[in-house]
Design an enzyme around this catalytic site. Structure first.
Site, short mmCIF file in Angstrom:
data_model
loop_
_atom_site.label_atom_id
_atom_site.label_comp_id
_atom_site.label_asym_id
_atom_site.label_seq_id
_atom_site.Cartn_x
_atom_site.Cartn_y
_atom_site.Cartn_z
N LYS A 87 5.29 -9.04 -5.51
CA LYS A 87 6.13 -9.19 -4.32
C LYS A 87 5.33 -8.75 -3.10
CE LYS A 87 9.00 -6.41 -2.27
NZ LYS A 87 8.67 -6.81 -0.89
N GLY B 164 1.95 1.04 -0.53
CA GLY B 164 2.94 1.10 0.55
C GLY B 164 3.17 2.55 0.95
N SER B 165 4.33 2.81 1.52
CA SER B 165 4.59 4.14 2.07
C SER B 165 4.90 5.15 0.95
CB SER B 165 5.78 4.07 3.02
OG SER B 165 6.92 3.63 2.31
N THR B 166 4.74 6.41 1.30
CA THR B 166 5.05 7.49 0.35
C THR B 166 6.54 7.48 0.01
OG1 THR B 166 3.16 8.79 1.04
CG2 THR B 166 5.01 10.02 0.09
N ALA B 167 7.39 7.16 0.99
CA ALA B 167 8.83 7.15 0.73
C ALA B 167 9.17 6.07 -0.30
CB ALA B 167 9.60 6.90 2.03
N GLY C 296 7.11 4.80 -2.47
CA GLY C 296 6.49 5.22 -3.73
C GLY C 296 7.41 6.17 -4.49
N GLU D 297 -0.52 3.64 -4.39
CA GLU D 297 -1.41 3.89 -3.24
C GLU D 297 -0.52 4.05 -2.02
OE1 GLU D 297 -4.47 4.43 -3.45
OE2 GLU D 297 -4.71 3.82 -5.53
N CYS E 9 -3.90 2.40 6.18
CA CYS E 9 -3.56 3.65 5.51
C CYS E 9 -4.65 4.69 5.74
CB CYS E 9 -3.37 3.42 4.02
SG CYS E 9 -4.79 2.63 3.27
N GLU F 229 2.98 10.14 9.59
CA GLU F 229 2.09 8.97 9.57
C GLU F 229 2.66 7.97 10.58
OE1 GLU F 229 2.17 6.12 6.30
OE2 GLU F 229 0.00 5.95 6.44
P1 NAD Z 1 6.62 0.05 2.77
O1 NAD Z 1 6.58 1.16 1.79
O2 NAD Z 1 7.73 -0.03 3.73
O3 NAD Z 1 6.61 -1.35 2.00
C1 NAD Z 1 5.57 -1.68 1.10
C2 NAD Z 1 6.11 -2.65 0.08
O4 NAD Z 1 7.04 -1.97 -0.74
C3 NAD Z 1 6.85 -3.83 0.67
O5 NAD Z 1 6.56 -4.97 -0.10
C4 NAD Z 1 8.32 -3.42 0.51
O6 NAD Z 1 9.20 -4.49 0.45
C5 NAD Z 1 8.26 -2.67 -0.80
N1 NAD Z 1 9.32 -1.68 -1.04
C6 NAD Z 1 9.92 -0.87 -0.13
N2 NAD Z 1 10.82 -0.08 -0.76
C7 NAD Z 1 10.76 -0.39 -2.07
C8 NAD Z 1 11.45 0.09 -3.22
N3 NAD Z 1 12.38 1.05 -3.14
N4 NAD Z 1 11.16 -0.45 -4.42
C9 NAD Z 1 10.22 -1.40 -4.54
N5 NAD Z 1 9.54 -1.91 -3.47
C10 NAD Z 1 9.80 -1.39 -2.25
O7 NAD Z 1 5.21 0.06 3.50
P2 NAD Z 1 4.67 -0.92 4.65
O8 NAD Z 1 5.33 -0.55 5.92
O9 NAD Z 1 4.71 -2.33 4.19
O10 NAD Z 1 3.12 -0.50 4.67
C11 NAD Z 1 2.67 0.61 5.34
C12 NAD Z 1 2.50 1.77 4.39
O11 NAD Z 1 1.62 1.40 3.33
C13 NAD Z 1 1.87 2.96 5.06
O12 NAD Z 1 2.49 4.14 4.62
C14 NAD Z 1 0.42 2.91 4.56
O13 NAD Z 1 -0.26 4.13 4.59
C15 NAD Z 1 0.61 2.39 3.18
N6 NAD Z 1 -0.63 1.78 2.67
C16 NAD Z 1 -1.37 2.50 1.78
C17 NAD Z 1 -2.59 1.99 1.32
C18 NAD Z 1 -3.44 2.80 0.36
O14 NAD Z 1 -4.43 2.29 -0.16
N7 NAD Z 1 -3.10 4.05 0.08
C19 NAD Z 1 -3.04 0.73 1.76
C20 NAD Z 1 -2.25 0.03 2.68
C21 NAD Z 1 -1.03 0.56 3.12
#
Ligand code: NAD
Length: 490
Positions: free
Chosen positions: A183, A236-239, A241, A259, A293, A391
């Site tokens: 996704k 994606g975000s820590t929240a 995750g 990540e 990130c 962040e």
């Molecule tokens: P986000 O967490 O809002 O969304 C990321 C993905 O997760 C999206 O596809 C979203 O639809 C999905 N998602 C959200 N809630 C979910 C849930 N409860 N269950 C399953 N899927 C869910 O993050 P974003 O705004 O798209 O990206 C920015 C974040 O990603 C920042 O915190 C950034 O640091 C992090 N990031 C980390 C790395 C790394 O390598 N550590 C790389 C790129 C981005």
């Protein structure tokens, strides 16, 4: 051929990609072009049933294609052909992404696409080289550690570098013999769909890559909680995750690679090559407008050089020229992904200034169409300032100083209570570089440089709440295979 193009010349139908076919869907979430705010498409939201269909399709494809059971070199070859096709189709792919995301067309062509193809090739080469182990046991037995693919991997990616993030997930999972249900972010679904279609055209069996579009709450939750998904790979975000961990705990334990977010420090000692350090620091908060990130968003600098360092970074900030992502002539200063994200950024900066911080550059939205935020440098902050703790995921750098020679004070400021993704360190003193690197609490430390290189062998992943497990490197390949210990009596 000029790379600049008219964004309205491209179609963005609402679709999924399952079993090698595009599945038309109803657009549910409106999308606006970050460069000018114009509504241009809508992302569908895949239901639990559609996720179920994608997982079944992936299982079927694994059972019938021989992907995991044929000579591993066949996987390598197919993935190489896919990488070649991605490069051949670079312009189409780059344009899809440049309209919908924050990635400027020129950077798509010179950075995102070459890196995406390279990462797929990098992982392809593990397929016929990384096996299990013969291990020492007594002479009356033969001990083996065999490895096997998991089956169907559920992958979820963010919007900030969409195709390269997809390659981080698809490359190792497929090379290791798995199928994937992926996704993409609901804000950037389009280029990933096309990438999946190219895989099938390149000879990756249909059904091994399935793209289901949708939001996190409905589609993401359906993927991570699906009993047919054997492993979750998330960026994606820590929240989010944390929400995924909770969902997996509730619906059935499975391995996860997470990540997550970062708030990385850039520690500058007075003996550093300051020109070089400032250029690296500025690049790290200005590239993709800080929407990375790894953005090194907290400057921790030795007091005697603080003013000189701030002046140089402010000069670099003043030189950026924003422009639409579809104009190849712009300096590459990217827009922010959405109005919502821009407003969040502005509120964190405002709260920081209200708490005593001083903006030495920028501080808010740029007065032009689209979602552009001025490069912002804030000093007069402390550990409790919102711009230091949160962040921001934007072009905002905070400045904190330490007394000359006080390495412990530098380390204390560098340490973040929540995040530990990366850190930058600038000094000409080799002993200090080693000493401080050993103490920095981060999954990656860059010394006298900053940012990911094209050395894909270096794994990436965070300490603390910045993540669990690694992407890239051998670790990412191995994380897509499970190990089986075998002892044979002779
Ligand atoms: P986000 O967490 O809002 O969304 C990321 C993905 O997760 C999206 O596809 C979203 O639809 C999905 N998602 C959200 N809630 C979910 C849930 N409860 N269950 C399953 N899927 C869910 O993050 P974003 O705004 O798209 O990206 C920015 C974040 O990603 C920042 O915190 C950034 O640091 C992090 N990031 C980390 C790395 C790394 O390598 N550590 C790389 C790129 C981005």
């Amino acid at each position: 051929m000029t790379l600049s193009f008219d964004p309205s010349s491209i179609r963005f139908p609402a679709e999924h990609f399952i079993g090698g076919e595009r599945i038309a869907a109803e657009g549910a979430l409106d999308l606006h072009r970050p460069s000018d705010g114009v509504a241009f498409a809508a992302c569908p939201v895949a239901s639990e049933d559609l996720v179920d269909r994608a997982v079944d399709t992936a299982k079927q494809a694994l059972a019938t294609s021989g992907w995991a059971s044929a000579r591993p070199r066949e996987r390598t070859n197919a993935l190489h052909r896919w990488a070649d096709l991605i490069e051949q189709e670079a312009v189409t792919l780059a344009r899809l992404e440049a309209v919908a995301s924050t990635r400027p067309i020129a950077e798509m062509m010179t950075i995102d696409i070459p890196i995406t193809a390279e990462q797929i090739r990098f992982f392809a080469e593990f397929a016929d080289k990384e096996g299990g182990d013969l291990v020492p046991t007594a002479d009356d037995s033969l001990g083996l550690i065999a490895t096997e693919p998991y089956g169907v991997v559920g992958a979820i990616t963010p919007w900030n570098f969409p195709i390269s993030m997809a390659a981080w997930k698809l490359g190792p999972a497929l090379a290791a013999g798995n199928a994937v249900v992926l996704k993409p972010s609901e804000m950037t679904p389009f280029a990933t769909l096309y990438m999946a279609e190219l895989a099938v055209r390149a000879g990756v069996p249909a059904g091994l890559i399935n793209i289901v579009n949708g939001d996190g709450r409905t589609t993401g939750t359906a993927i991570t909680g699906h009993p047919g998904i054997a492993k979750v790979s998330f960026t994606g975000s820590t929240a989010a995750g944390a929400a995924i961990m909770a969902n997996v705990a509730r619906t059935g334990i499975k391995p996860m690679t997470l990540e997550l977010g970062g708030k990385s420090p850039q520690v500058v000692f007075a003996d550093a090559d300051l020109e070089r350090a400032c250029a690296a620091i500025a690049r790290s908060v200005l590239g993709n407008a800080g929407q990375a990130c790894v953005a090194g968003s907290r400057l921790v600098v030795e007091a005697s050089v603080a003013e000189a360092v701030v002046d140089k970074i402010v000069a670099a900030m003043a030189a950026v020229r924003p422009g639409p992502t579809w104009d190849a002539a712009t300096s590459g200063y990217a827009p922010i992904i959405s109005e919502r994200q821009l407003a969040r950024m502005a509120s964190i900066v405002e709260a920081t200034v209200a708490g005593g911080g001083t903006c030495r550059h920028g501080g808010g939205r740029i007065d032009r169409e689209g979602y552009f935020f001025a490069p912002t440098l804030i000093d007069g902050v402390d550990e409790a300032s919102p711009a230091v703790t949160e962040e921001i995921f934007g072009p905002v750098l905070t400045v904190q100083t330490f007394q000359d020679g006080d390495e412990d004070a530098a380390l204390a400021l560098a340490d973040h209570p929540t995040y530990g993704l990366c850190a930058g360190l600038y000094t000409r003193d080799l002993a200090r570089a080693v000493r401080v690197t050993r103490k920095l609490q981060a999954g990656t430390v860059w010394v006298n440089r900053y940012g990911r290189s094209r050395d894909h062998i270096l794994p990436t992943g965070g300490y603390k709440s910045s993540g669990l497990g690694k992407d890239l490197g051998r670790e990412a390949y191995l994380a897509n295979r499970k190990s089986k210990s075998v002892l044979i009596a002779i």
